[in-house]
Design an enzyme around this catalytic site. Structure first.
Site, PDB file in Angstrom:
ATOM      1  CD  GLU A   3       8.294  23.594  43.141  1.00  0.00           C
ATOM      2  OE1 GLU A   3       9.617  23.578  43.092  1.00  0.00           O
ATOM      3  OE2 GLU A   3       7.790  24.258  43.952  1.00  0.00           O
ATOM      4  CG  ASP A  47       6.850  27.941  45.412  1.00  0.00           C
ATOM      5  OD1 ASP A  47       7.680  27.498  44.852  1.00  0.00           O
ATOM      6  OD2 ASP A  47       7.085  28.019  46.472  1.00  0.00           O
TER       7      ASP A  47
END
Length: 617
Positions: free
Chosen positions: A386, A354
């Site tokens: 990400e 993330d």
């Protein structure tokens, strides 16, 4: 003599070879054609990232008139290079200077002349340290992205496991998601449907039939929210999802179906309601907020008092962790019992990180080393980040990121391809612009990265693809097929194959409509996934996008005898296509030869339609 005529194309090996990203220490050959002026000097202006531009004078070719060339050898350590050309010439007894760089759209390929250096857009060369391919099971696979609370409840009578205090549970799984916020806009009651790990286990057979080989799960660890990006305890599976025994059962049964599991690693921040921070006292008087002597205290940065601290995007519920602290690094990845080591040893296939831009390069490299410790001979693990932009040249917090140069990320979430797909189908860009966007990404990314990127047309952070396409199922069909034929690993967001719609968060997180699926859309996804799964060209074939008038196409090629051609008409009008009329203007020799071998000289491609052709048919 008259108006200067300059020719260069960064995608053509007639002007720059080799194509695309290069390994550090490689030689790159540049050529440029300058005609119709009295040339004094032609220079390659090459700038190593973070350094001053250097002048490399180009020599006139003894074989080709008006051509100038120079060789550049890239240097260690790995860095980006940026370049343009400077042309000094004489006109009316005066010395003049013009510059050649990228075109105004900032894509590669053919560029433009400018007389003002401040207007120049520089070309990019990506250098990488070593080849770093993702494992075959990943590159050749199809991903299914599950938001766990919204997918399937495996309990008898859909009983919700271990409901949390001060939350609400929807009356039916058909209810639309809704946030209850206070006057400041903060969420004060989290909402749950009750999806859990048992529910995923129960649906593995259905996912196998769809053609899925990889599950990317939203965070599984204990947290207050329904999305779990506010981690409360990295070592415990959220009780609403199940327990370690259930998780192990999921891993083992998925493996029997040939399905790997990718976990979501959220290591930039934790939840305010966590064992590490504990703002609300859920975990007694421990934690950084409650106890200044807590072992977690120096993980966080406080300003003046307890209620002012660094948090992600100023969201007080998500205190940011200081990733430079040695104790935190040991906890996450640099110890035998670290979080990454513990869960990587459980049999997962890898991780998606993330907000990778918030993690330093050496932090990501440390995670990669931890993951590598748990690889088996024939079962390597994958690490995806990400990143929403072109990750090859990303600057975050004032620092250039180097996570695609080898030994860190295998690839990133490919949001630029999502933008390309949607804008092409919705008529925001034309086919030629889509080609330029695709070729720019191809030239900027190392080839291993291009094939490892996690491609998507929708995620838990975007509007549903059917909603974006105005509920037009013909447009959706084009988007699905583009997802499967573009280079990278296709990722299907749960429910898109069932025809789920939804706007921005939370509407894009509706519960899966079991028993109410749009069977036509399910069939389209299944057929496209099967094409991707059975065609090696679509998995690892080289990528050559092209346009013919309003038509967009791409050639996926493993050899000149083994290739697949995808051709689509994104417009509302049927197109009468004469291959011989358009081919010389729009396609290179390789594409021209492949198209002529699989297409008749003339044909019609219906509006919002596509055709996929293979060399062996």
């Amino acid at each position: 003599m008259g108006v200067p005529k300059v020719s260069f194309n960064s995608w053509s090996e007639a002007f720059r070879r080799p194509f695309g990203a290069v390994k550090t220490g490689s030689s790159i050959y540049f050529s440029i054609k300058v005609a119709n002026i009295d040339v004094i000097e032609v220079d390659l202006m090459i700038q190593r990232d973070g350094e001053q531009a250097q002048v490399r004078q180009m020599a006139p070719s003894s074989e080709k008139e008006d051509m100038y060339y120079v060789k550049l050898t890239t240097e260690s350590p790995t860095r980006l290079y940026f370049y343009h050309f400077r042309i000094i010439y004489q006109e009316d007894l005066h010395e003049r200077i013009i510059y050649y760089g990228k075109s105004e759209d900032n894509y590669g390929g053919e560029g433009r002349l400018v007389s003002d250096l401040s207007q120049i857009e520089q070309y990019q060369i990506t250098c990488f340290n070593k080849l770093d391919p993702a494992p075959d099971w990943y590159v050749n696979g199809v991903i299914y992205h599950i938001f766990i609370d919204r997918f399937s409840n495996g309990e008898r009578n859909h009983r919700v496991l271990n409901p949390k205090k001060n939350t609400f549970i929807y009356a039916t799984e058909e209810d639309l998601p809704y946030y209850i916020r206070d006057k400041n806009g903060d969420i004060v009651r989290w909402d749950f449907y009750g999806g859990n790990l048992s529910g995923i286990i129960n649906k593995l057979h259905d996912l196998k039939l769809l053609g899925v080989t990889i599950l990317y799960l939203s965070p599984i660890f204990e947290a207050s929210s329904n999305h779990k990006y506010d981690t409360a305890n990295y070592r415990r599976i959220d009780p609403m999802f199940g327990d370690r025994k259930t998780f192990d059962k999921l891993i083992n049964k998925a493996r029997r179906y040939g399905i790997h599991i990718i976990l979501d690693g959220v290591f930039n921040h934790v939840g305010a309601d966590s064992i590490y921070f504990n703002r609300f006292g859920t975990y007694g008087n421990t934690g950084a907020y409650k106890d200044q002597s807590s072992p977690y205290r120096d993980w966080f940065t406080f300003h003046g008092d307890q209620d002012h601290y660094d948090c992600w995007w100023n969201i007080s519920d998500l205190p940011t962790v200081n990733k430079e602290k040695e104790s935190y690094r040991k906890f996450i990845y640099d110890a035998e019992d670290s979080v990454v080591d513990t869960w990587s040893a459980s049999g997962i296939g890898g991780w998606r990180l993330d907000v990778a831009d918030e993690l330093s390069d050496d932090f990501i490299a440390g995670i990669r080393k931890s993951i590598n410790r748990h690889e088996e001979k024939d079962d390597h693990k994958v690490l995806i980040g990400e990143v929403w932009e072109d990750a090859s040249n990303k600057i975050a917090y004032g620092k250039r990121r180097h996570y695609l140069e080898g030994g860190m990320l295998h690839g990133v979430m490919n949001y630029p391809f999502r933008t390309l797909i949607i804008e092409l189908i919705n008529g925001k860009i034309n086919a030629r612009q889509a080609v330029r966007a695709g070729l720019t990404l191809k030239s900027n990314y190392p080839s291993d990265t291009l094939f490892a990127n996690m491609n998507n047309i929708g995620t838990h952070d975007t509007e549903r693809i059917l909603t974006v396409l105005d509920n037009d199922e013909k447009k959706l069909q084009l988007a699905i097929w583009l997802l499967m034929v573009l280079p990278g690993v296709p990722c299907v967001y749960y429910g898109d194959e069932a025809g789920l719609t939804g706007g921005k968060d939370p509407d894009n997180r509706r519960f899966y409509p079991w028993g109410r699926e749009n069977r036509k859309i399910v069939t389209i996804f299944h057929e496209a996934i099967q094409a991707r799964r059975t065609d090696e060209n679509l998995q690892t074939g080289d990528f050559y996008p092209f346009s013919i008038g309003a038509l967009f196409g791409c050639l996926r090629l493993r050899s000149t005898e083994n290739y697949t051609v995808f051709l689509m008409n994104p417009t509302m009008d049927s197109v009468d296509l004469d291959i011989n009329q358009f081919i010389d203007e729009t396609c290179g020799n390789l594409i021209r030869g492949c198209l002529q071998s699989v297409l008749p000289a003339t044909k019609q491609l219906n509006a919002q339609a596509f055709q996929i052709l293979k060399s062996n048919e």
